[in-house]
Every structure is written in structure tokens, then in C-alpha cells.
Scaffold this motif. Structure first.
Motif, PDB file in Angstrom:
ATOM      1  N   GLY A  73     -87.470  37.891  17.133  1.00  0.00           N
ATOM      2  CA  GLY A  73     -88.870  38.175  16.810  1.00  0.00           C
ATOM      3  C   GLY A  73     -89.066  39.602  16.345  1.00  0.00           C
ATOM      4  O   GLY A  73     -89.803  39.868  15.389  1.00  0.00           O
ATOM      5  N   GLY A  74     -88.403  40.551  17.001  1.00  0.00           N
ATOM      6  CA  GLY A  74     -88.502  41.941  16.603  1.00  0.00           C
ATOM      7  C   GLY A  74     -87.985  42.176  15.192  1.00  0.00           C
ATOM      8  O   GLY A  74     -88.583  42.936  14.418  1.00  0.00           O
ATOM      9  N   LEU A  75     -86.895  41.507  14.835  1.00  0.00           N
ATOM     10  CA  LEU A  75     -86.365  41.624  13.473  1.00  0.00           C
ATOM     11  C   LEU A  75     -87.354  41.062  12.454  1.00  0.00           C
ATOM     12  O   LEU A  75     -87.471  41.578  11.341  1.00  0.00           O
ATOM     13  N   GLY A  76     -88.072  39.997  12.853  1.00  0.00           N
ATOM     14  CA  GLY A  76     -89.069  39.432  11.951  1.00  0.00           C
ATOM     15  C   GLY A  76     -90.178  40.414  11.640  1.00  0.00           C
ATOM     16  O   GLY A  76     -90.590  40.558  10.480  1.00  0.00           O
ATOM     17  N   TYR A  77     -90.665  41.107  12.647  1.00  0.00           N
ATOM     18  CA  TYR A  77     -91.725  42.091  12.416  1.00  0.00           C
ATOM     19  C   TYR A  77     -91.216  43.260  11.569  1.00  0.00           C
ATOM     20  O   TYR A  77     -91.959  43.798  10.742  1.00  0.00           O
TER      21      TYR A  77
END
Length: 433
Positions: free
Chosen positions: A181-185
Motif C-alpha cells: 500500500g505504501g508503494l502505491g501511494y
């Protein structure tokens, strides 16, 4: 009226900027889908209390109640693109901390709640602002098509791809899911960085001797919504439906995941929630054509009917197949409603009011979500999970009746006529959005 509704910097209207905004929304919502499935799964791993499990939804959605109005005011005062980028960076940082805590097995339930609250706060400011940016990059005659693409893409990412992907990642490790999820943001931050132009409202694009106070701006937004009777009524109905939606989302994990009545695995639960996205894509994609053929009134009523079915199914059955089908229908209704209402709003609300209107809109339509989740948690704890679904279905049936009455009113016809009259002729050089 026309000058009020144009972007402050006409150079922002371009296919490149729309595509960058579109890509950023897609990646952001993919991360949202992964994270929002992972948060309750992490909570379930920490406690078996339905109230505490529902509490994670309360924490994640409470910012819509607390910060929607300030977020709308801020969106009308600052560069909107930069604000969205800052919120993407903040969410990536929060997920890095949560993922590290899970990996080291030192994350307390209170810490998870705090992380969910921070993620929800960043979402409020980012999503409210994104709704204000969209009309700045799209010609008015292509507004409905652009909103359909954005809504369909967001639904695919948030509810179709995100949850199943989140389920698979959670099966590999809850910390892995948070990290993804962090990589997505972070990816969303990069997509928005390629947009060109300035994204301040034309209200603040010129120098001014003084700006209204925060309270005055919030009050003006509330007054504007109050004067728009039909839009106000539809917002209130959407708020009631959102409370039911949040109640469903808050406890469905207890009902669906083993040892719940549906006895699903984490991956299967992700697929079930993914049915919302499949339906949402179908509903959002079909909404422009359905609106042209049937009219906004019928589309809005059909959307609320689908939503009522979503709530009723788990009240009467624990069949995974039946609930998957009705989840699909509920997603289709939500997608169609979002496109139909958003396009109407974009044609009626002037640009300098768009941020504040979006803030009030989110306050009413999404601010009810923590309340719905809170009631669901206590109801499930004191009675049972099925009682939540029965109550939600009954309330949605009342909302459906009110929707039917609203969309057949003369006031709705007048708003429709005003929206149609605000269309501009197609530009000489068409934009391919």
C-alpha cells in the motif's frame, strides 16, 4: 456564470493532465483497496470482539466527519495538486510505520487505530481536493465522460483489484500488504508530479487584500448547499446510505471470514469484497449511456434499489454465492450513483465553490460512515451481526422511497434544466480523454 466555472489557469485543461490525474487516482485507490482490506484483517488477528473490529472502521472514517469542511475550504485556497501530493506522501509514511510495527510484532491495537485515523485524515484532504481538480483539467462538454472514467477506474482499483490483491498479500504477510500500500501511494505521488499548470481556484488566483476566515468559508459552503435544495436532499439520502454501507463494511469481515457463518479464507474474503469493484465498474461505465437513455431520475432510483439488495442479502442468508451476487449489484448501484450525481454537481456548482461544496458533500455523504460503523459494532456485540444487516436493509428501503419522491419532483427537473443549459459547445480541437 460561465466565467465562474472556468479553471483559473486554462492551460490545465489538457489530455496529459487528465491522464496524470487519472493515473494518480488509479494507483491511490489500488493502495486504498489493499489497505482497507488489511486493516480489519490485522484487527481480527488482535481481537475477537465485534465492537473492537468495527472500531477500526470508525477510526478510519471518523475524519470524514471531523475534517470534510476544513478540507473543502483548504482545497479552494491552495494549489490543489500539491495538496494531494502531500497527502500521498503522508500515507506512505504512516504505512511504513504500521508495516514495521506488524513485522516486529510490536504494534498495539491503539497504534493500529491511530494509524487508521491518520490514513483516513489524509484520505479526506486528498479525495475532497481531487474532486475539485477534475473540472480544472476537463472541458465541460466532456465532464460526464471524464467522471465516468475516473469513477470506473477508482472502483476497479479500490474495490475490484485492491481487495483480492490485499487478500493475497495478507496471506503472504500483513506487513507485506501494508508495504505494498505504501508503494502505491508513492506511485501516485510520481504520477501527479508530471502534471503542468497551477491548480488554485480562480477565487484565490489573483492577489487579494484579505481572505475570508476559515469559519466564514465553511459557512458559505454550507449556505450554498442549503440553497441547492435538490442537491442537498440527494446528499442527505446518500449520507443515510453511506451509514448503511459503513455498517455493512464494519462487520462483514466477522460474518464472512472463518469461523464466521460464511467460513471464507482471507483470499476468498478479498474476492468477495472485489465483487463490489466488479459491479462498480459496470455501474460507472454504464451510467452515461443509462442517463442518456433513461434519465438521471431512473438511474439514481435504480442505484439505491441495488444498494438495498446489498444490505438485505446477508440478513436472510449466509450463502457465499448469493452474497457475492448482491455485493456485485450493490457495487453497480454505487458506481452508477457516483457518476450520475458527480456529473450533475460538476455542471451546477461553480469552480470557486467546488472545494467547499466537495467538503460539505463529503461531510454529509461520508461523515455518516463512522456513525454507521459505530452503531454496527455495538449492535453486533449486543445482539448479533445479522441484526446489523436487517437494520441497514430497512433504512435503505426508506431511503429508496425518499429517492423516488425526490427525483420526480419539479425542483429536480429545474436543476436538470440548469445543468443542461450550462453545457458548452465542443472545442474546435477535441481533447481525447
Amino acid at each position: 456564470m460561465q466565467s465562474d466555472t472556468q479553471p483559473s489557469d486554462p492551460t490545465t485543461v489538457s489530455a496529459r493532465n487528465f491522464r496524470a490525474l487519472w493515473a494518480g487516482a488509479a494507483v491511490t485507490n489500488l493502495a486504498d483497496g489493499v489497505v482497507k482490506l488489511t486493516l480489519p484483517l490485522v484487527t481480527v488477528s488482535m481481537t475477537d470482539s465485534p465492537a473492537l473490529v468495527a472500531g477500526i472502521s470508525v477510526a478510519n472514517t471518523l475524519p470524514w466527519l471531523l475534517f470534510s469542511l476544513p478540507a473543502g475550504v483548504l482545497a479552494d485556497r491552495v494549489d490543489r495538486r500539491r495538496l494531494i501530493m502531500m497527502m500521498a506522501a503522508a500515507r506512505a509514511l504512516v504505512l511504513a510505520v504500521l508495516g514495521g510495527g506488524v513485522l516486529a510484532d510490536v504494534l498495539p491495537l491503539a497504534g493500529l487505530y491511530a494509524g487508521a485515523l491518520l490514513l483516513g485524515t489524509a484520505e479526506v484532504f486528498a479525495d475532497t481536493t481531487r474532486m475539485s481538480v477534475a473540472p480544472m483539467v476537463v472541458p465541460r462538454n466532456r465532464m460526464e465522460s471524464a467522471f465516468a472514467k475516473l469513477t470506473a477506474t477508482e472502483t476497479v482499483a479500490n474495490e475490484f483489484i485492491g481487495p483480492p490483491l490485499g487478500g493475497l498479500l495478507a496471506a503472504a504477510g500483513l506487513a507485506v500488504a501494508f508495504g505494498a500500500g505504501g508503494l502505491g501511494y508513492a506511485g501516485a505521488l510520481l504520477a501527479l508530479a508530471i502534471m503542468t499548470g497551477h491548480y488554485r481556484s480562480n477565487r484565490y488566483s489573483r492577489s487579494a487584500t484579505s481572505a475570508p476566515s476559515l469559519r466564514a468559508d465553511m459557512w458559505s459552503g454550507l449556505q450554498f448547499v442549503w440553497r441547492e435544495r435538490v442537491l442537498r436532499t440527494l446528499l442527505l439520502l446518500a449520507g443515510a446510505a453511506s451509514a448503511c454501507w459503513a455498517a455493512w463494511m464494519a462487520v462483514i469481515v466477522v460474518y464472512a471470514v472463518a469461523p464466521g457463518p460464511m467460513d471464507l479464507s482471507h483470499a476468498e474474503y478479498g474476492m468477495l469484497i472485489g465483487a463490489l469493484g466488479v459491479g462498480g465498474v459496470v455501474g460507472a461505465s454504464a451510467a452515461p449511456a443509462l442517463t442518456r437513455q433513461l434519465g438521471r431520475q431512473i438511474v439514481l432510483a435504480m442505484s439505491m434499489a441495488c444498494f438495498t439488495v446489498l444490505l438485505a442479502a446477508p440478513a436472510i442468508s449466509s450463502s457465499a454465492r448469493l452474497i457475492a451476487v448482491t455485493t456485485f449489484l450493490g457495487g453497480a448501484g454505487a458506481g452508477a450513483w457516483n457518476v450520475t450525481y458527480s456529473s450533475l454537481r460538476a455542471l451546477v456548482v461553480p469552480d470557486q465553490m467546488m472545494g467547499r461544496y466537495s467538503g460539505v458533500s463529503r461531510l454529509i455523504s461520508w461523515g455518516s460512515m463512522p456513525l454507521g460503523a459505530l452503531v454496527a459494532g455495538f449492535t453486533a456485540e449486543l445482539i448479533n451481526v445479522r441484526a446489523v444487516f436487517w437494520g441497514g436493509a430497512a433504512l435503505c428501503a426508506l431511503v429508496l422511497a425518499a429517492t423516488l419522491r425526490t427525483v420526480t419532483s419539479p425542483e429536480f427537473q429545474r436543476v436538470e434544466a440548469r445543468a443542461t443549459a450550462s453545457h458548452e459547445p465542443a472545442p474546435a480541437q477535441p481533447h481525447h480523454f
